[in-house]
Design a protein around this motif. Sequence first.
Motif, PDB file in Angstrom:
ATOM      1  N   ASN A   1      44.838   2.753  36.817  1.00 38.71           N
ATOM      2  CA  ASN A   1      44.388   3.504  35.643  1.00 38.71           C
ATOM      3  C   ASN A   1      43.104   4.272  35.938  1.00 38.71           C
ATOM      4  O   ASN A   1      42.935   5.411  35.493  1.00 38.71           O
ATOM      5  N   LYS A   2      42.213   3.639  36.710  1.00 36.41           N
ATOM      6  CA  LYS A   2      40.971   4.300  37.077  1.00 36.41           C
ATOM      7  C   LYS A   2      41.257   5.534  37.940  1.00 36.41           C
ATOM      8  O   LYS A   2      40.682   6.606  37.736  1.00 36.41           O
ATOM      9  N   ARG A   3      42.173   5.385  38.907  1.00 41.17           N
ATOM     10  CA  ARG A   3      42.532   6.529  39.763  1.00 41.17           C
ATOM     11  C   ARG A   3      43.233   7.625  38.960  1.00 41.17           C
ATOM     12  O   ARG A   3      42.987   8.816  39.175  1.00 41.17           O
ATOM     13  N   LEU A   4      44.108   7.261  38.024  1.00 35.97           N
ATOM     14  CA  LEU A   4      44.777   8.258  37.169  1.00 35.97           C
ATOM     15  C   LEU A   4      43.753   9.022  36.331  1.00 35.97           C
ATOM     16  O   LEU A   4      43.828  10.251  36.205  1.00 35.97           O
ATOM     17  N   LYS A   5      42.790   8.289  35.759  1.00 38.11           N
ATOM     18  CA  LYS A   5      41.758   8.956  34.953  1.00 38.11           C
ATOM     19  C   LYS A   5      40.920   9.887  35.822  1.00 38.11           C
ATOM     20  O   LYS A   5      40.619  11.020  35.428  1.00 38.11           O
ATOM     21  N   GLN A   6      40.591   9.434  37.032  1.00 44.85           N
ATOM     22  CA  GLN A   6      39.807  10.255  37.948  1.00 44.85           C
ATOM     23  C   GLN A   6      40.596  11.509  38.340  1.00 44.85           C
ATOM     24  O   GLN A   6      40.049  12.618  38.354  1.00 44.85           O
ATOM     25  N   ALA A   7      41.885  11.347  38.632  1.00 41.29           N
ATOM     26  CA  ALA A   7      42.727  12.498  38.996  1.00 41.29           C
ATOM     27  C   ALA A   7      42.848  13.467  37.822  1.00 41.29           C
ATOM     28  O   ALA A   7      42.796  14.690  38.005  1.00 41.29           O
ATOM     29  N   LYS A   8      42.984  12.930  36.621  1.00 42.53           N
ATOM     30  CA  LYS A   8      43.072  13.780  35.425  1.00 42.53           C
ATOM     31  C   LYS A   8      41.769  14.561  35.237  1.00 42.53           C
ATOM     32  O   LYS A   8      41.795  15.768  34.947  1.00 42.53           O
ATOM     33  N   ASP A   9      40.635  13.888  35.401  1.00 40.53           N
ATOM     34  CA  ASP A   9      39.342  14.562  35.266  1.00 40.53           C
ATOM     35  C   ASP A   9      39.177  15.664  36.321  1.00 40.53           C
ATOM     36  O   ASP A   9      38.700  16.767  36.017  1.00 40.53           O
ATOM     37  N   GLU A  10      39.597  15.361  37.556  1.00 43.91           N
ATOM     38  CA  GLU A  10      39.509  16.373  38.616  1.00 43.91           C
ATOM     39  C   GLU A  10      40.421  17.558  38.317  1.00 43.91           C
ATOM     40  O   GLU A  10      40.030  18.717  38.519  1.00 43.91           O
ATOM     41  N   ALA A  11      41.635  17.272  37.833  1.00 50.61           N
ATOM     42  CA  ALA A  11      42.571  18.353  37.500  1.00 50.61           C
ATOM     43  C   ALA A  11      42.016  19.204  36.362  1.00 50.61           C
ATOM     44  O   ALA A  11      42.101  20.437  36.399  1.00 50.61           O
ATOM     45  N   THR A  12      41.438  18.561  35.357  1.00 47.18           N
ATOM     46  CA  THR A  12      40.846  19.304  34.242  1.00 47.18           C
ATOM     47  C   THR A  12      39.702  20.184  34.733  1.00 47.18           C
ATOM     48  O   THR A  12      39.581  21.345  34.326  1.00 47.18           O
ATOM     49  N   ALA A  13      38.879  19.647  35.631  1.00 50.54           N
ATOM     50  CA  ALA A  13      37.771  20.433  36.186  1.00 50.54           C
ATOM     51  C   ALA A  13      38.310  21.618  36.981  1.00 50.54           C
ATOM     52  O   ALA A  13      37.796  22.740  36.869  1.00 50.54           O
ATOM     53  N   ASP A  14      39.363  21.382  37.779  1.00 47.10           N
ATOM     54  CA  ASP A  14      39.969  22.477  38.548  1.00 47.10           C
ATOM     55  C   ASP A  14      40.554  23.541  37.625  1.00 47.10           C
ATOM     56  O   ASP A  14      40.400  24.747  37.861  1.00 47.10           O
ATOM     57  N   ILE A  15      41.222  23.103  36.564  1.00 44.86           N
ATOM     58  CA  ILE A  15      41.814  24.050  35.608  1.00 44.86           C
ATOM     59  C   ILE A  15      40.718  24.870  34.934  1.00 44.86           C
ATOM     60  O   ILE A  15      40.838  26.091  34.803  1.00 44.86           O
ATOM     61  N   ASP A  16      39.658  24.203  34.510  1.00 44.45           N
ATOM     62  CA  ASP A  16      38.546  24.922  33.871  1.00 44.45           C
ATOM     63  C   ASP A  16      37.922  25.932  34.834  1.00 44.45           C
ATOM     64  O   ASP A  16      37.635  27.075  34.450  1.00 44.45           O
ATOM     65  N   GLN A  17      37.748  25.523  36.072  1.00 46.21           N
ATOM     66  CA  GLN A  17      37.161  26.419  37.074  1.00 46.21           C
ATOM     67  C   GLN A  17      38.085  27.615  37.316  1.00 46.21           C
ATOM     68  O   GLN A  17      37.637  28.758  37.390  1.00 46.21           O
ATOM     69  N   TYR A  18      39.381  27.367  37.418  1.00 44.19           N
ATOM     70  CA  TYR A  18      40.356  28.442  37.622  1.00 44.19           C
ATOM     71  C   TYR A  18      40.367  29.394  36.426  1.00 44.19           C
ATOM     72  O   TYR A  18      40.401  30.616  36.583  1.00 44.19           O
ATOM     73  N   LYS A  19      40.319  28.829  35.226  1.00 48.10           N
ATOM     74  CA  LYS A  19      40.310  29.641  34.006  1.00 48.10           C
ATOM     75  C   LYS A  19      39.081  30.542  33.956  1.00 48.10           C
ATOM     76  O   LYS A  19      39.175  31.726  33.644  1.00 48.10           O
ATOM     77  N   ILE A  20      37.929  29.993  34.295  1.00 48.33           N
ATOM     78  CA  ILE A  20      36.691  30.783  34.304  1.00 48.33           C
ATOM     79  C   ILE A  20      36.790  31.909  35.324  1.00 48.33           C
ATOM     80  O   ILE A  20      36.406  33.051  35.049  1.00 48.33           O
ATOM     81  N   LYS A  21      37.337  31.598  36.505  1.00 47.57           N
ATOM     82  CA  LYS A  21      37.489  32.613  37.544  1.00 47.57           C
ATOM     83  C   LYS A  21      38.421  33.727  37.080  1.00 47.57           C
ATOM     84  O   LYS A  21      38.118  34.915  37.236  1.00 47.57           O
ATOM     85  N   ARG A  22      39.557  33.371  36.469  1.00 50.40           N
ATOM     86  CA  ARG A  22      40.508  34.377  35.995  1.00 50.40           C
ATOM     87  C   ARG A  22      39.914  35.225  34.872  1.00 50.40           C
ATOM     88  O   ARG A  22      40.116  36.442  34.828  1.00 50.40           O
ATOM     89  N   GLU A  23      39.182  34.610  33.956  1.00 54.89           N
ATOM     90  CA  GLU A  23      38.552  35.366  32.879  1.00 54.89           C
ATOM     91  C   GLU A  23      37.502  36.327  33.430  1.00 54.89           C
ATOM     92  O   GLU A  23      37.397  37.466  32.970  1.00 54.89           O
ATOM     93  N   THR A  24      36.745  35.872  34.422  1.00 52.14           N
ATOM     94  CA  THR A  24      35.743  36.738  35.047  1.00 52.14           C
ATOM     95  C   THR A  24      36.418  37.922  35.730  1.00 52.14           C
ATOM     96  O   THR A  24      35.976  39.067  35.578  1.00 52.14           O
TER      97      THR A  24
END
Length: 118
Positions: free
Chosen positions: A30-53
């Motif tokens: 569960n800890k690894r799943l939460k960590q992977a989810k947090d990393e994926a969310t961070a990657d998605i947010d970073q990608y979204k910011i890059k695309r908007e820019t």
Amino acid sequence: MASQSQGIQQLLQAEKRAKDKLEEAKKRKNKRLKQAKDEATADIDQYKIKRETDFRRIQTSIMGSQGNLAVKIEEQTTEKIHAYNANYQKYRERVVKEMLDLVCDIKPEIHVNYQVKG
């Protein structure tokens, strides 16, 4: 019987250790799943910011900023108004003269459909 009781106790202890290990593994999973989810969310947010820019940069390069667009339209409008006024001043006298010539130069003629009865 004592050995049988001791064997049961060992089985129960082994079962408890296995249960504890299973719980520990579930917690790690569960800890690894939460960590992977947090990393994926961070990657998605970073990608979204890059695309908007990128989108904003392309939009600005193609269309210019809204302020620039308004200024350009205002300048074009002013130029067209000046051109129309110049043409008006240039051709006004000639047009008025031609209109007066057409109105005042009357040539009386009999209409082609007129038939003399007689």
